[in-house]
Design a protein around this motif. Structure first.
Motif, PDB file in Angstrom:
ATOM      1  N   LYS A   4     -66.351  43.152 -34.316  1.00  0.00           N
ATOM      2  CA  LYS A   4     -65.647  43.242 -32.847  1.00  0.00           C
ATOM      3  C   LYS A   4     -65.076  41.700 -32.476  1.00  0.00           C
ATOM      4  CE  LYS A   4     -66.748  45.182 -28.326  1.00  0.00           C
ATOM      5  NZ  LYS A   4     -67.973  45.621 -27.714  1.00  0.00           N
ATOM      6  N   GLY A   5     -63.843  41.724 -32.132  1.00  0.00           N
ATOM      7  CA  GLY A   5     -63.160  40.446 -31.812  1.00  0.00           C
ATOM      8  C   GLY A   5     -63.351  39.274 -32.908  1.00  0.00           C
ATOM      9  N   LYS A   6     -62.884  39.808 -34.334  1.00  0.00           N
ATOM     10  CA  LYS A   6     -62.801  38.776 -34.985  1.00  0.00           C
ATOM     11  C   LYS A   6     -61.651  37.906 -35.074  1.00  0.00           C
ATOM     12  CE  LYS A   6     -62.311  38.672 -40.301  1.00  0.00           C
ATOM     13  NZ  LYS A   6     -62.214  39.575 -41.422  1.00  0.00           N
ATOM     14  N   LYS A   7     -61.858  36.482 -35.106  1.00  0.00           N
ATOM     15  CA  LYS A   7     -60.936  35.768 -34.872  1.00  0.00           C
ATOM     16  C   LYS A   7     -59.916  35.311 -36.077  1.00  0.00           C
ATOM     17  CE  LYS A   7     -60.584  30.963 -33.508  1.00  0.00           C
ATOM     18  NZ  LYS A   7     -61.244  29.570 -32.952  1.00  0.00           N
ATOM     19  N   GLN A   8     -58.689  35.423 -36.018  1.00  0.00           N
ATOM     20  CA  GLN A   8     -57.788  35.013 -36.876  1.00  0.00           C
ATOM     21  C   GLN A   8     -57.763  33.470 -37.049  1.00  0.00           C
ATOM     22  OE1 GLN A   8     -53.989  36.811 -36.750  1.00  0.00           O
ATOM     23  NE2 GLN A   8     -54.338  38.067 -38.443  1.00  0.00           N
ATOM     24  N   THR A   9     -57.844  32.970 -38.390  1.00  0.00           N
ATOM     25  CA  THR A   9     -57.824  31.412 -38.426  1.00  0.00           C
ATOM     26  C   THR A   9     -56.699  31.380 -39.118  1.00  0.00           C
ATOM     27  OG1 THR A   9     -58.862  31.846 -40.459  1.00  0.00           O
ATOM     28  CG2 THR A   9     -60.167  31.058 -38.655  1.00  0.00           C
ATOM     29  N   ARG A  10     -55.921  30.374 -38.467  1.00  0.00           N
ATOM     30  CA  ARG A  10     -54.730  29.609 -39.070  1.00  0.00           C
ATOM     31  C   ARG A  10     -55.041  28.398 -40.156  1.00  0.00           C
ATOM     32  NH1 ARG A  10     -49.585  30.890 -37.109  1.00  0.00           N
ATOM     33  NH2 ARG A  10     -48.549  29.172 -38.035  1.00  0.00           N
ATOM     34  N   TRP A  11     -54.893  28.959 -41.584  1.00  0.00           N
ATOM     35  CA  TRP A  11     -55.165  27.882 -42.313  1.00  0.00           C
ATOM     36  C   TRP A  11     -54.415  26.609 -42.348  1.00  0.00           C
ATOM     37  CZ3 TRP A  11     -59.816  28.860 -44.701  1.00  0.00           C
ATOM     38  CH2 TRP A  11     -60.268  30.031 -44.707  1.00  0.00           C
ATOM     39  N   ILE A  38     -40.570  30.081 -51.154  1.00  0.00           N
ATOM     40  CA  ILE A  38     -39.586  30.843 -50.452  1.00  0.00           C
ATOM     41  C   ILE A  38     -40.119  30.825 -48.802  1.00  0.00           C
ATOM     42  CG2 ILE A  38     -38.406  32.955 -49.830  1.00  0.00           C
ATOM     43  CD1 ILE A  38     -38.436  33.624 -52.918  1.00  0.00           C
ATOM     44  N   LYS A  39     -41.679  31.157 -48.794  1.00  0.00           N
ATOM     45  CA  LYS A  39     -41.863  31.403 -47.576  1.00  0.00           C
ATOM     46  C   LYS A  39     -43.444  31.255 -47.494  1.00  0.00           C
ATOM     47  CE  LYS A  39     -41.994  35.095 -43.977  1.00  0.00           C
ATOM     48  NZ  LYS A  39     -41.782  36.658 -43.475  1.00  0.00           N
ATOM     49  N   VAL A  40     -43.900  30.570 -46.549  1.00  0.00           N
ATOM     50  CA  VAL A  40     -45.369  30.316 -46.101  1.00  0.00           C
ATOM     51  C   VAL A  40     -45.956  31.097 -45.217  1.00  0.00           C
ATOM     52  CG1 VAL A  40     -47.061  28.358 -45.689  1.00  0.00           C
ATOM     53  CG2 VAL A  40     -45.158  27.823 -47.008  1.00  0.00           C
ATOM     54  N   LEU A  41     -47.076  31.783 -45.435  1.00  0.00           N
ATOM     55  CA  LEU A  41     -47.841  32.800 -44.880  1.00  0.00           C
ATOM     56  C   LEU A  41     -49.153  32.280 -44.273  1.00  0.00           C
ATOM     57  CD1 LEU A  41     -47.058  35.871 -46.862  1.00  0.00           C
ATOM     58  CD2 LEU A  41     -45.855  35.200 -44.679  1.00  0.00           C
ATOM     59  N   PRO A  42     -49.403  31.313 -43.289  1.00  0.00           N
ATOM     60  CA  PRO A  42     -50.549  30.476 -43.034  1.00  0.00           C
ATOM     61  C   PRO A  42     -51.817  31.521 -42.453  1.00  0.00           C
ATOM     62  CG  PRO A  42     -48.817  30.010 -41.466  1.00  0.00           C
ATOM     63  CD  PRO A  42     -48.048  30.924 -42.563  1.00  0.00           C
ATOM     64  N   LYS A  43     -51.403  32.674 -41.712  1.00  0.00           N
ATOM     65  CA  LYS A  43     -52.421  33.534 -41.230  1.00  0.00           C
ATOM     66  C   LYS A  43     -53.105  34.224 -42.473  1.00  0.00           C
ATOM     67  CE  LYS A  43     -50.557  34.276 -36.724  1.00  0.00           C
ATOM     68  NZ  LYS A  43     -50.122  35.339 -35.937  1.00  0.00           N
ATOM     69  N   GLU A  44     -52.425  34.395 -43.448  1.00  0.00           N
ATOM     70  CA  GLU A  44     -52.937  35.189 -44.805  1.00  0.00           C
ATOM     71  C   GLU A  44     -53.347  34.178 -45.605  1.00  0.00           C
ATOM     72  OE1 GLU A  44     -49.267  36.605 -44.108  1.00  0.00           O
ATOM     73  OE2 GLU A  44     -50.541  37.681 -42.549  1.00  0.00           O
ATOM     74  N   ASN A  45     -52.808  32.848 -45.731  1.00  0.00           N
ATOM     75  CA  ASN A  45     -53.263  31.807 -46.678  1.00  0.00           C
ATOM     76  C   ASN A  45     -52.574  32.116 -47.871  1.00  0.00           C
ATOM     77  OD1 ASN A  45     -54.558  29.439 -47.277  1.00  0.00           O
ATOM     78  ND2 ASN A  45     -56.634  30.421 -47.622  1.00  0.00           N
ATOM     79  N   GLY A  69     -33.053  52.786 -55.779  1.00  0.00           N
ATOM     80  CA  GLY A  69     -33.407  52.443 -57.097  1.00  0.00           C
ATOM     81  C   GLY A  69     -34.779  51.459 -56.725  1.00  0.00           C
ATOM     82  N   ARG A  70     -35.031  50.927 -58.267  1.00  0.00           N
ATOM     83  CA  ARG A  70     -36.080  50.015 -58.306  1.00  0.00           C
ATOM     84  C   ARG A  70     -35.724  48.747 -58.145  1.00  0.00           C
ATOM     85  NH1 ARG A  70     -38.947  51.412 -63.506  1.00  0.00           N
ATOM     86  NH2 ARG A  70     -40.625  49.815 -62.796  1.00  0.00           N
ATOM     87  N   ILE A  71     -36.257  47.775 -57.525  1.00  0.00           N
ATOM     88  CA  ILE A  71     -35.775  46.578 -57.216  1.00  0.00           C
ATOM     89  C   ILE A  71     -37.243  45.517 -57.349  1.00  0.00           C
ATOM     90  CG2 ILE A  71     -33.665  46.864 -56.004  1.00  0.00           C
ATOM     91  CD1 ILE A  71     -35.562  45.877 -53.519  1.00  0.00           C
ATOM     92  N   GLN A  72     -37.012  44.393 -58.113  1.00  0.00           N
ATOM     93  CA  GLN A  72     -38.104  43.646 -58.180  1.00  0.00           C
ATOM     94  C   GLN A  72     -37.871  42.600 -56.977  1.00  0.00           C
ATOM     95  OE1 GLN A  72     -38.112  42.022 -62.235  1.00  0.00           O
ATOM     96  NE2 GLN A  72     -40.176  42.726 -62.394  1.00  0.00           N
ATOM     97  N   ILE A  73     -39.270  42.267 -56.331  1.00  0.00           N
ATOM     98  CA  ILE A  73     -39.346  41.364 -55.397  1.00  0.00           C
ATOM     99  C   ILE A  73     -40.398  40.460 -55.645  1.00  0.00           C
ATOM    100  CG2 ILE A  73     -38.138  42.782 -53.489  1.00  0.00           C
ATOM    101  CD1 ILE A  73     -40.770  43.513 -52.550  1.00  0.00           C
ATOM    102  N   PRO A  74     -40.655  39.368 -55.046  1.00  0.00           N
ATOM    103  CA  PRO A  74     -41.826  38.378 -55.288  1.00  0.00           C
ATOM    104  C   PRO A  74     -42.676  38.881 -54.015  1.00  0.00           C
ATOM    105  CG  PRO A  74     -39.962  36.982 -54.210  1.00  0.00           C
ATOM    106  CD  PRO A  74     -39.518  38.507 -54.599  1.00  0.00           C
ATOM    107  N   ALA A  75     -44.031  39.070 -54.503  1.00  0.00           N
ATOM    108  CA  ALA A  75     -45.108  39.381 -53.712  1.00  0.00           C
ATOM    109  C   ALA A  75     -45.841  38.104 -53.420  1.00  0.00           C
ATOM    110  CB  ALA A  75     -46.251  40.427 -54.607  1.00  0.00           C
ATOM    111  N   PRO A  76     -46.550  37.968 -52.374  1.00  0.00           N
ATOM    112  CA  PRO A  76     -47.512  36.856 -51.788  1.00  0.00           C
ATOM    113  C   PRO A  76     -48.579  36.492 -52.946  1.00  0.00           C
ATOM    114  CG  PRO A  76     -47.310  38.275 -49.919  1.00  0.00           C
ATOM    115  CD  PRO A  76     -46.795  39.053 -51.307  1.00  0.00           C
ATOM    116  N   ILE A  77     -48.649  35.129 -53.067  1.00  0.00           N
ATOM    117  CA  ILE A  77     -49.902  34.769 -54.009  1.00  0.00           C
ATOM    118  C   ILE A  77     -50.660  33.769 -53.169  1.00  0.00           C
ATOM    119  CG2 ILE A  77     -48.457  32.828 -54.774  1.00  0.00           C
ATOM    120  CD1 ILE A  77     -49.797  33.107 -57.619  1.00  0.00           C
ATOM    121  N   HIS A  78     -52.036  34.046 -53.439  1.00  0.00           N
ATOM    122  CA  HIS A  78     -52.963  33.027 -52.672  1.00  0.00           C
ATOM    123  C   HIS A  78     -52.728  31.340 -52.997  1.00  0.00           C
ATOM    124  CE1 HIS A  78     -56.795  31.503 -51.069  1.00  0.00           C
ATOM    125  NE2 HIS A  78     -56.607  32.736 -50.225  1.00  0.00           N
ATOM    126  N   ARG A  79     -52.856  30.601 -52.050  1.00  0.00           N
ATOM    127  CA  ARG A  79     -52.521  29.197 -52.149  1.00  0.00           C
ATOM    128  C   ARG A  79     -53.449  28.428 -53.132  1.00  0.00           C
ATOM    129  NH1 ARG A  79     -55.027  24.900 -48.483  1.00  0.00           N
ATOM    130  NH2 ARG A  79     -56.556  26.022 -47.590  1.00  0.00           N
TER     131      ARG A  79
END
Length: 119
Positions: A4-11, A38-45, A69-79
């Motif tokens: 309940k009420g889990k706080k999201q941390t910004r890394w 390309i992009k930084v996702l600080p909430k997901e680290n 069709g099928r295209i290749q895209i980069p997925a997020p990787i942990h910092r």
């Protein structure tokens, strides 16, 4: 039972968009490869790095112009799996924070001591 009420941390991210990083740990397919952030996702680290951790996406055609069709895209990787590449010594390095004479806080290479951020 749900938390309940889990706080999201910004890394605290010491890697910025446009930096060159090298994959140090993880899949043998990507280990040792370098790419631009390309992009930084600080909430997901996590980071999205160009050409690293590519996954297939099945794209549905939308309208007459877009082809499906099928295209290749980069997925997020942990910092924690990447290290910043110093532009001066061209080696993966850790980062230390320094204060300049005018009071600005900049990133510096732990290996060679040069300032990474553009002045």
């Amino acid at each position: 039972m749900a938390q309940k009420g889990k706080k999201q941390t910004r890394w605290k991210m010491n890697i910025k968009r446009g930096d060159i990083v090298q994959v140090m740990w993880g899949s043998a397919l990507w280990r040792g490869k370098r790419g631009r952030v390309i992009k930084v996702l600080p909430k997901e680290n996590r980071l999205i790095v160009e050409g690293i951790n590519l996954v297939w996406k099945h794209q549905r055609p939308m309208g007459r112009l877009m082809q499906g069709g099928r295209i290749q895209i980069p997925a997020p990787i942990h910092r924690s799996k990447v290290m910043l590449v110093c532009p001066h010594c061209d080696k993966p390095t850790r980062i230390k924070m320094q204060f300049l004479e005018d009071g600005r806080k900049v990133r510096a290479c732990k290996r060679c001591g040069e300032i990474i951020d553009p002045v």
